[in-house]
Motif scaffolding. Structure first.
Motif: not given
Length: 136
Positions: A33-48
């Protein structure tokens, strides 16, 4: 590393124009669950894009989803008792994040009516009971 994985998926999308998949798996308490949070946060940042309000809503929706599908178990105080399939939608040419969709699959329907010793029901039930009577 999680950020390297999300970067590779994003670069793969940019280079090939084809959908990318990241599967997060592991044993109970391994940190999925924590890994998915980090993954989504990073993807949101680079694809913002310039408008980051939808990105914030995507990332901030996770705790709400967890309250309906996570429970305290003997091994983990915040154990996901459901599977999630999360799709992030990126625009065609610019690969900018424009939306998301989350499908959940409840894995333990039996938990609603009973739990093993030392375990609790889904968090949402306790959160509702902790709310003042006026707000219920």
């Amino acid at each position: 590393h999680v950020s390297a994985t999300s970067s590779a998926a994003y670069c793969g999308l940019q280079e090939t124009g084809r959908d990318q998949t990241v599967l997060v798996s592991g044993e109970s308490g391994a940190g999925k669950t924590e890994t998915v949070k980090i993954l989504m946060g990073h993807l949101a940042l680079i694809a913002s894009s310039d408008d980051s309000s939808h990105i914030r809503r995507i990332v901030e929706s996770n705790p709400l989803l967890e309250s309906f599908g996570n429970a305290q178990t003997v091994r983990n105080d915040n154990s996901s008792r459901f599977g999630k399939f999360i799709e992030l939608e990126l625009s065609g040419g610019s690969c900018r994040l424009v939306g998301s969709r989350c499908r959940t699959y409840l894995l333990e329907r039996s938990r609603v009516v009973g739990q093993d010793a030392g375990e609790r029901n889904y968090h949402i039930f306790y959160q509702m009971l902790a709310t003042s009577a006026e707000r219920r």
